[in-house]
Design an enzyme around this catalytic site. Structure first.
Site: not given
Ligand code: DX5
Ligand code: ZN
Length: 228
Positions: A14, A39, A41, A43, A72, A74, A143, A183
């Site tokens: 990620s 990956h 993320d 947000m 991903h 969010m 998650m 994740d």
């Molecule tokens: C959390 C994210 C993850 C995060 C993982 O909200 O969806 O993908 O970046 O990072 P680590 O492995 O450090 O928990």
């Molecule tokens: Zn993620």
């Protein structure tokens, strides 16, 4: 393109745990043998308290790498913007069960676009809530932290959730092909147990980018996963 029949796990580092401002250059040094996926993320500061990047950033990044993109989302109401991500032809687009009233319609839309459809479930959501949607999914993301930030500790109850989900999927016609992704808080210490529980796609932020050499850390994680 990696499939569920390959041996071992697929590692999906990620990039939010890295320096996003230099990622266009950094990404070319990532070894595709260790970085099976990237990956991403997304947000929105609403579904989760943190804010990262959107389709414009991902489009720019894609120009610098051939590593398949694992998106991903969010974000609240992903139906309002999912097309912008589908246009980028990623490996997978994952939406959150908790983020939309229309998960089924969305998963169908993602699949019709020729992209793997992923459905993510937060730790506080009963796993059974998504059982009826599994036939619409190519991947279910369990998650193992509350989403929003990298570097949080792994929630041990996730192991049992992965096991129960794998058992449920394997008992359904065609369900054996559905991938389980995990994740949050993955490390060299717990990656073998999540793999043994049935996770096939493993996200890692801090464990890859928190040390000096991301390629080395990624290879070590993949090696450790096989000990499960
Ligand atoms: C959390 C994210 C993850 C995060 C993982 O909200 O969806 O993908 O970046 O990072 P680590 O492995 O450090 O928990
Ligand atoms: Zn993620």
């Amino acid at each position: 393109m990696p499939t569920s029949s390959d041996s071992g796990i697929l590692l999906s580092p990620s990039i939010i745990a890295s320096d996003l401002s230099t990622m266009g250059r950094d990404v070319s040094a990532f070894d595709p043998l260790a970085f099976d996926l990237l990956h991403l993320d997304v947000m929105d500061g609403n579904f989760v308290p943190n804010l990262t990047f959107g389709p414009g950033y991902i489009k720019s990044l894609k120009a610098h790498t051939a590593i398949p993109l694992d998106v991903h989302l969010m974000i609240e109401s992903p139906e309002l913007s999912v097309e912008r991500y589908l246009e980028l032809a990623p490996w997978c687009v994952t939406i959150h069960y908790e983020s939309t009233k229309f998960p089924s319609r969305l998963l169908q839309l993602i699949r019709r676009s020729g992209v793997r459809a992923g459905l993510s479930v937060n730790p506080a959501t009963p796993l059974e809530a998504i059982f009826d949607l599994c036939s619409e999914c190519d991947l279910v993301l369990v998650m193992s932290v509350d989403p929003g930030f990298y570097g949080q500790p792994f929630m041990p109850a996730s192991l049992d959730r992965i096991r129960r989900l794998r058992e449920f999927l394997d008992g359904r016609p065609g369900g054996a092909a559905t991938l389980i992704q995990v994740d949050g808080g993955i490390s060299i210490k717990n990656i073998a147990s999540v793999a043994a529980a049935g996770a096939r796609v493993v996200v890692a932020g801090n464990a890859v980018f928190g040390a000096g050499d991301p390629n080395r850390a990624a290879f070590e994680l993949k090696k450790a996963a096989q000990k499960g």
